[in-house]
Design a protein around this motif. Structure first.
Motif, PDB file in Angstrom:
ATOM      1  N   ARG A 176       0.848  -1.198   0.000  1.00  0.00           N
ATOM      2  CA  ARG A 176       0.000   0.000   0.000  1.00  0.00           C
ATOM      3  C   ARG A 176       0.885   1.250   0.000  1.00  0.00           C
ATOM      4  O   ARG A 176       1.329   1.716   1.047  1.00  0.00           O
ATOM      5  CB  ARG A 176      -0.921  -0.014   1.217  1.00  0.00           C
ATOM      6  N   PHE A 177       1.105   1.792  -1.189  1.00  0.00           N
ATOM      7  CA  PHE A 177       1.989   2.943  -1.345  1.00  0.00           C
ATOM      8  C   PHE A 177       1.275   4.247  -1.003  1.00  0.00           C
ATOM      9  O   PHE A 177       0.111   4.436  -1.370  1.00  0.00           O
ATOM     10  CB  PHE A 177       2.498   3.030  -2.783  1.00  0.00           C
ATOM     11  N   THR A 178       1.997   5.153  -0.336  1.00  0.00           N
ATOM     12  CA  THR A 178       1.527   6.523  -0.259  1.00  0.00           C
ATOM     13  C   THR A 178       1.793   7.172  -1.617  1.00  0.00           C
ATOM     14  O   THR A 178       2.371   6.549  -2.509  1.00  0.00           O
ATOM     15  CB  THR A 178       2.246   7.295   0.867  1.00  0.00           C
ATOM     16  N   ASP A 179       1.387   8.420  -1.785  1.00  0.00           N
ATOM     17  CA  ASP A 179       1.512   9.073  -3.091  1.00  0.00           C
ATOM     18  C   ASP A 179       2.970   9.237  -3.504  1.00  0.00           C
ATOM     19  O   ASP A 179       3.795   9.732  -2.722  1.00  0.00           O
ATOM     20  CB  ASP A 179       0.837  10.441  -3.061  1.00  0.00           C
ATOM     21  N   LEU A 180       3.271   8.829  -4.739  1.00  0.00           N
ATOM     22  CA  LEU A 180       4.623   9.010  -5.274  1.00  0.00           C
ATOM     23  C   LEU A 180       4.805  10.451  -5.720  1.00  0.00           C
ATOM     24  O   LEU A 180       3.902  11.054  -6.306  1.00  0.00           O
ATOM     25  CB  LEU A 180       4.862   8.092  -6.470  1.00  0.00           C
ATOM     26  N   ILE A 181       5.984  10.987  -5.454  1.00  0.00           N
ATOM     27  CA  ILE A 181       6.290  12.335  -5.941  1.00  0.00           C
ATOM     28  C   ILE A 181       7.767  12.417  -6.285  1.00  0.00           C
ATOM     29  O   ILE A 181       8.623  11.931  -5.537  1.00  0.00           O
ATOM     30  CB  ILE A 181       5.890  13.411  -4.912  1.00  0.00           C
ATOM     31  N   GLY A 182       8.049  12.981  -7.446  1.00  0.00           N
ATOM     32  CA  GLY A 182       9.428  13.097  -7.910  1.00  0.00           C
ATOM     33  C   GLY A 182       9.449  13.816  -9.247  1.00  0.00           C
ATOM     34  O   GLY A 182       8.396  14.033  -9.864  1.00  0.00           O
ATOM     35  N   PRO A 183      10.622  14.185  -9.735  1.00  0.00           N
ATOM     36  CA  PRO A 183      10.717  14.955 -10.977  1.00  0.00           C
ATOM     37  C   PRO A 183      10.103  14.268 -12.187  1.00  0.00           C
ATOM     38  O   PRO A 183       9.611  14.934 -13.092  1.00  0.00           O
ATOM     39  CB  PRO A 183      12.233  15.131 -11.157  1.00  0.00           C
ATOM     40  N   ARG A 184      10.127  12.929 -12.220  1.00  0.00           N
ATOM     41  CA  ARG A 184       9.653  12.214 -13.409  1.00  0.00           C
ATOM     42  C   ARG A 184       8.268  11.600 -13.224  1.00  0.00           C
ATOM     43  O   ARG A 184       7.820  10.817 -14.069  1.00  0.00           O
ATOM     44  CB  ARG A 184      10.673  11.130 -13.787  1.00  0.00           C
TER      45      ARG A 184
END
Length: 344
Positions: A176-184
């Motif tokens: 269960r992933f939290t929201d992904l955030i990154g440049p791509r």
């Protein structure tokens, strides 16, 4: 036990393509098949390395033939459509729910499959004013998600649990992933924080727990290569308040009354800037934080990036420039403070 043949779904998108490539880098893995209904872009195709692309729709029964003929022993289901691309709601639900059902049926029929890894989301916990400070894996949501990808994820997890009961010989890992955030990463959240004027709910400041895509890929790779069955929350250490995140991105918050949330969500769904659903607006209203102790203690993984570091990497990588020059803001704040002092 290292898998011999791995099948990864969703390789036309960032996570699936990069995961297939990283699994293919392991010389102990005999073969990696990357499945999707459309070809990955050139950059993503390059990232897949020696992984083989198979054009197939997991909603089609043909997926059972692919799994059987290739003697796939490990399946990583990473194709659930979250919000990376604008997709009609009916098509999204069909891909998420029907696609998962077909894939699970194919896994159930194959005697070769011994491991299933499913990329899920912490959105299954919902978002409401009655939520606990932190969700662990045993907790149920106070208010079940009623729409969008979060609702799909609840249904998908139900089918995955049913598969586990029918095939107890298969190790099932649910992440269960939290929201992904990154440049791509292109998602609702990254588009939201890229808006020059960012809508917020008046009187609320949600707590955000995020995850850098490099940590997400590392967790998926570990789950595919090692025997680590169970349900695991996956999120970075620390939280950011929504207001803090908006300021770190150099954006301008625009507080709106709660009664305007639904109309505003409808407006943004009609733009290319951000496709905020009512469920996502509730998340930005109340926030959500998960307990990752089980990830550390039983799964054996500690994220390298904190929530703040992941967010800052997104800001710097996207080269977001402040909408208003910081010196102008500081000058205005000083003038306001001087005025207040004179009035006392």
């Amino acid at each position: 036990m290292v898998p011999n043949v791995v099948l990864v779904t969703g390789v036309s998108r960032f996570v699936g393509a990069h995961l297939a490539g990283r699994l293919a880098e392991n010389p102990a893995v005999g073969r990696v098949l990357g499945v999707d209904s459309e070809h990955p872009r050139r950059e993503l195709s390059h990232r897949m390395g020696r992984a083989e692309f198979v054009r197939a729709d997991i909603r089609n029964p043909l997926i059972a033939r692919i799994i059987s003929e290739a003697a796939v022993d490990t399946v990583v289901h990473a194709s659930s459509n979250t919000d990376e691309m604008p997709v009609a709601r009916a098509a999204m639900k069909e891909m998420n729910v029907l696609g998962t059902m077909r894939l699970l049926a194919a896994c159930q029929e194959s005697p070769h499959v011994r491991k299933l890894v499913v990329k899920s989301t912490s959105a299954v916990y919902g978002a409401s004013s009655r939520d606990p400070a932190v969700f662990d894996e045993e907790m149920a949501p106070k208010d079940l998600p009623s729409s969008g990808y979060a609702k799909d994820a609840v249904e998908v997890e139900g089918y995955v649990r049913g598969f586990g009961r029918r095939r107890p010989d298969v190790d099932v890992t649910l992440l269960r992933f939290t929201d992904l955030i990154g440049p791509r990463i292109d998602s609702v959240l990254t588009r939201y924080f890229s808006l020059p004027l960012v809508p917020t709910v008046f009187g609320h400041d949600a707590r955000l727990q995020l995850l850098h895509p490099e940590d997400a890929l590392a967790v998926l790779r570990r789950a595919a290569l090692e025997d680590l069955p169970g349900v695991f929350n996956v999120g970075a250490d620390g939280v950011l308040m929504l207001g803090q995140a908006i300021r770190r991105a150099g954006r301008i918050p625009v507080p709106i009354p709660g009664t305007m949330v639904s109309p505003l969500a409808g407006f943004f769904r009609g733009t290319n800037l951000a496709s905020l659903s009512a469920e996502q607006m509730r998340f930005l209203n109340f926030g959500r934080v998960v307990d990752t102790a089980k990830l550390r203690d039983r799964f054996g993984f500690a994220p390298r990036w904190t929530t703040r570091q992941a967010f800052d990497d997104f800001v710097h990588g996207r080269e977001l420039r402040p909408v208003i020059d910081p010196e102008t803001v500081e000058s205005a704040e000083r003038e306001i403070n001087r005025t207040i002092t004179r009035l006392r």
